[in-house]
Design a protein around this motif. Sequence first.
Motif, PDB file in Angstrom:
ATOM      1  N   HIS A  14       0.836  -1.200   0.000  1.00  0.00           N
ATOM      2  CA  HIS A  14       0.000   0.000   0.000  1.00  0.00           C
ATOM      3  C   HIS A  14       0.876   1.257   0.000  1.00  0.00           C
ATOM      4  CE1 HIS A  14      -3.644   2.346   1.017  1.00  0.00           C
ATOM      5  NE2 HIS A  14      -2.770   3.104   1.657  1.00  0.00           N
ATOM      6  N   VAL A  15       1.880   1.295   0.873  1.00  0.00           N
ATOM      7  CA  VAL A  15       2.772   2.451   0.962  1.00  0.00           C
ATOM      8  C   VAL A  15       3.530   2.639  -0.351  1.00  0.00           C
ATOM      9  CG1 VAL A  15       4.801   3.401   2.137  1.00  0.00           C
ATOM     10  CG2 VAL A  15       2.982   2.315   3.472  1.00  0.00           C
ATOM     11  N   ALA A  16       4.038   1.555  -0.922  1.00  0.00           N
ATOM     12  CA  ALA A  16       4.752   1.644  -2.203  1.00  0.00           C
ATOM     13  C   ALA A  16       3.830   2.174  -3.292  1.00  0.00           C
ATOM     14  CB  ALA A  16       5.315   0.281  -2.589  1.00  0.00           C
ATOM     15  N   GLY A  17       2.568   1.759  -3.265  1.00  0.00           N
ATOM     16  CA  GLY A  17       1.603   2.242  -4.244  1.00  0.00           C
ATOM     17  C   GLY A  17       1.361   3.731  -4.146  1.00  0.00           C
ATOM     18  N   ILE A  18       1.352   4.255  -2.938  1.00  0.00           N
ATOM     19  CA  ILE A  18       1.191   5.701  -2.749  1.00  0.00           C
ATOM     20  C   ILE A  18       2.396   6.439  -3.327  1.00  0.00           C
ATOM     21  CG2 ILE A  18       1.133   7.539  -1.013  1.00  0.00           C
ATOM     22  CD1 ILE A  18      -0.507   5.578   0.749  1.00  0.00           C
ATOM     23  N   VAL A  19       3.580   5.940  -3.073  1.00  0.00           N
ATOM     24  CA  VAL A  19       4.811   6.590  -3.528  1.00  0.00           C
ATOM     25  C   VAL A  19       4.933   6.543  -5.047  1.00  0.00           C
ATOM     26  CG1 VAL A  19       7.329   6.412  -3.494  1.00  0.00           C
ATOM     27  CG2 VAL A  19       6.034   6.172  -1.372  1.00  0.00           C
ATOM     28  N   ALA A  20       4.628   5.409  -5.659  1.00  0.00           N
ATOM     29  CA  ALA A  20       4.934   5.203  -7.073  1.00  0.00           C
ATOM     30  C   ALA A  20       3.717   5.239  -7.999  1.00  0.00           C
ATOM     31  CB  ALA A  20       5.668   3.872  -7.246  1.00  0.00           C
ATOM     32  N   GLN A  21       2.552   5.632  -7.489  1.00  0.00           N
ATOM     33  CA  GLN A  21       1.393   5.640  -8.382  1.00  0.00           C
ATOM     34  C   GLN A  21       1.603   6.594  -9.557  1.00  0.00           C
ATOM     35  OE1 GLN A  21      -2.226   7.264  -6.517  1.00  0.00           O
ATOM     36  NE2 GLN A  21      -0.900   8.077  -4.930  1.00  0.00           N
ATOM     37  N   VAL A  22       0.951   6.291 -10.654  1.00  0.00           N
ATOM     38  CA  VAL A  22       1.086   7.074 -11.880  1.00  0.00           C
ATOM     39  C   VAL A  22       0.570   8.487 -11.625  1.00  0.00           C
ATOM     40  CG1 VAL A  22       0.340   7.281 -14.282  1.00  0.00           C
ATOM     41  CG2 VAL A  22       0.883   5.028 -13.333  1.00  0.00           C
ATOM     42  N   ARG A  23       1.355   9.454 -12.022  1.00  0.00           N
ATOM     43  CA  ARG A  23       0.995  10.865 -11.818  1.00  0.00           C
ATOM     44  C   ARG A  23       0.132  11.366 -12.972  1.00  0.00           C
ATOM     45  NH1 ARG A  23       4.232  13.738  -8.351  1.00  0.00           N
ATOM     46  NH2 ARG A  23       4.345  15.521  -9.744  1.00  0.00           N
ATOM     47  N   GLY A  24      -0.794  12.242 -12.641  1.00  0.00           N
ATOM     48  CA  GLY A  24      -1.589  12.906 -13.668  1.00  0.00           C
ATOM     49  C   GLY A  24      -2.625  12.037 -14.345  1.00  0.00           C
ATOM     50  N   ASN A  25      -3.052  10.937 -13.731  1.00  0.00           N
ATOM     51  CA  ASN A  25      -4.033  10.066 -14.384  1.00  0.00           C
ATOM     52  C   ASN A  25      -5.461  10.336 -13.913  1.00  0.00           C
ATOM     53  OD1 ASN A  25      -4.165   8.894 -11.870  1.00  0.00           O
ATOM     54  ND2 ASN A  25      -3.329   6.921 -12.499  1.00  0.00           N
ATOM     55  N   ASN A  26      -5.656  11.362 -13.081  1.00  0.00           N
ATOM     56  CA  ASN A  26      -6.978  11.768 -12.592  1.00  0.00           C
ATOM     57  C   ASN A  26      -7.723  10.651 -11.876  1.00  0.00           C
ATOM     58  OD1 ASN A  26      -6.756  14.453 -13.604  1.00  0.00           O
ATOM     59  ND2 ASN A  26      -7.184  13.651 -15.645  1.00  0.00           N
ATOM     60  N   LYS A  27      -7.001   9.816 -11.137  1.00  0.00           N
ATOM     61  CA  LYS A  27      -7.639   8.738 -10.389  1.00  0.00           C
ATOM     62  C   LYS A  27      -7.534   8.939  -8.883  1.00  0.00           C
ATOM     63  CE  LYS A  27      -7.433   5.202 -13.897  1.00  0.00           C
ATOM     64  NZ  LYS A  27      -7.130   3.815 -14.209  1.00  0.00           N
ATOM     65  N   GLY A  28      -7.280  10.166  -8.452  1.00  0.00           N
ATOM     66  CA  GLY A  28      -7.337  10.446  -7.031  1.00  0.00           C
ATOM     67  C   GLY A  28      -6.023  10.637  -6.310  1.00  0.00           C
ATOM     68  N   GLY A  29      -4.913  10.528  -6.961  1.00  0.00           N
ATOM     69  CA  GLY A  29      -3.630  10.739  -6.297  1.00  0.00           C
ATOM     70  C   GLY A  29      -2.501  10.757  -7.295  1.00  0.00           C
ATOM     71  N   ASP A  30      -1.400  11.285  -6.846  1.00  0.00           N
ATOM     72  CA  ASP A  30      -0.193  11.318  -7.665  1.00  0.00           C
ATOM     73  C   ASP A  30       0.965  10.777  -6.847  1.00  0.00           C
ATOM     74  OD1 ASP A  30      -1.181  12.467 -10.027  1.00  0.00           O
ATOM     75  OD2 ASP A  30      -0.955  14.494  -9.251  1.00  0.00           O
ATOM     76  N   GLY A  31       1.796   9.977  -7.473  1.00  0.00           N
ATOM     77  CA  GLY A  31       3.004   9.507  -6.804  1.00  0.00           C
ATOM     78  C   GLY A  31       3.959  10.673  -6.569  1.00  0.00           C
ATOM     79  N   VAL A  32       5.059  10.414  -5.911  1.00  0.00           N
ATOM     80  CA  VAL A  32       5.981  11.488  -5.546  1.00  0.00           C
ATOM     81  C   VAL A  32       6.875  11.924  -6.701  1.00  0.00           C
ATOM     82  CG1 VAL A  32       5.998  10.869  -3.109  1.00  0.00           C
ATOM     83  CG2 VAL A  32       7.703   9.888  -4.617  1.00  0.00           C
ATOM     84  N   THR A  33       6.997  11.101  -7.722  1.00  0.00           N
ATOM     85  CA  THR A  33       7.835  11.442  -8.870  1.00  0.00           C
ATOM     86  C   THR A  33       7.388  10.608 -10.067  1.00  0.00           C
ATOM     87  OG1 THR A  33      10.100  11.537  -9.727  1.00  0.00           O
ATOM     88  CG2 THR A  33       9.583   9.722  -8.238  1.00  0.00           C
ATOM     89  N   ASN A  34       7.729  11.060 -11.243  1.00  0.00           N
ATOM     90  CA  ASN A  34       7.380  10.301 -12.444  1.00  0.00           C
ATOM     91  C   ASN A  34       8.221   9.043 -12.603  1.00  0.00           C
ATOM     92  OD1 ASN A  34       5.375  12.063 -13.326  1.00  0.00           O
ATOM     93  ND2 ASN A  34       6.857  13.379 -14.350  1.00  0.00           N
TER      94      ASN A  34
END
Length: 158
Positions: A14-34
């Motif tokens: 879960h924590v890794a998913g928060i950090v590395a989630q795809v940025r700018g996909n309009n699904k509710g969150g952005d990771g910390v970097t591309n």
Amino acid sequence: MVGPDPKEAKHGTHVAGIVAQVRGNNKGGDGVTNNAQIMTIRAVPNGDEYDKDIALGIRYAVDNGAKVINMSFGKSYSPHQEKVFEAFEYADSKGVLLVHAAGNDAKDIDIEPNYPTSKYSFQELPLDHFLTIGASTKDKEELVASFSNYGQTGVDIF
């Protein structure tokens, strides 16, 4: 099956998913970097972590290129604190940021430590690359979550 059930390794995933989630996909969150990369090291089995495993996991991560190590675990007793601290010093000497959870016991960790910690009683110098993070709320009146550990010097940020 040998070892812990990998289906039970939910929190770190879960924590890794928060950090590395795809940025700018309009699904509710952005990771910390591309370009986040995740190195999975499971040093804490189902239950209590052993100081030896934490120390070895940190050294392995540092030796294999980690820049940030998430330590979202903790306990109130640590029988081999020196071994963990030596691993912290090793990571610190390599410029690796150690991020540790303050804990979820609603206690003042300046008085009752949550291990591992950045402030061991035998420690002579502070670590340069260590953050202790407490849980916060959305409530503007009450910053600290009711379950989160806290401390004037023991917690760096909420």
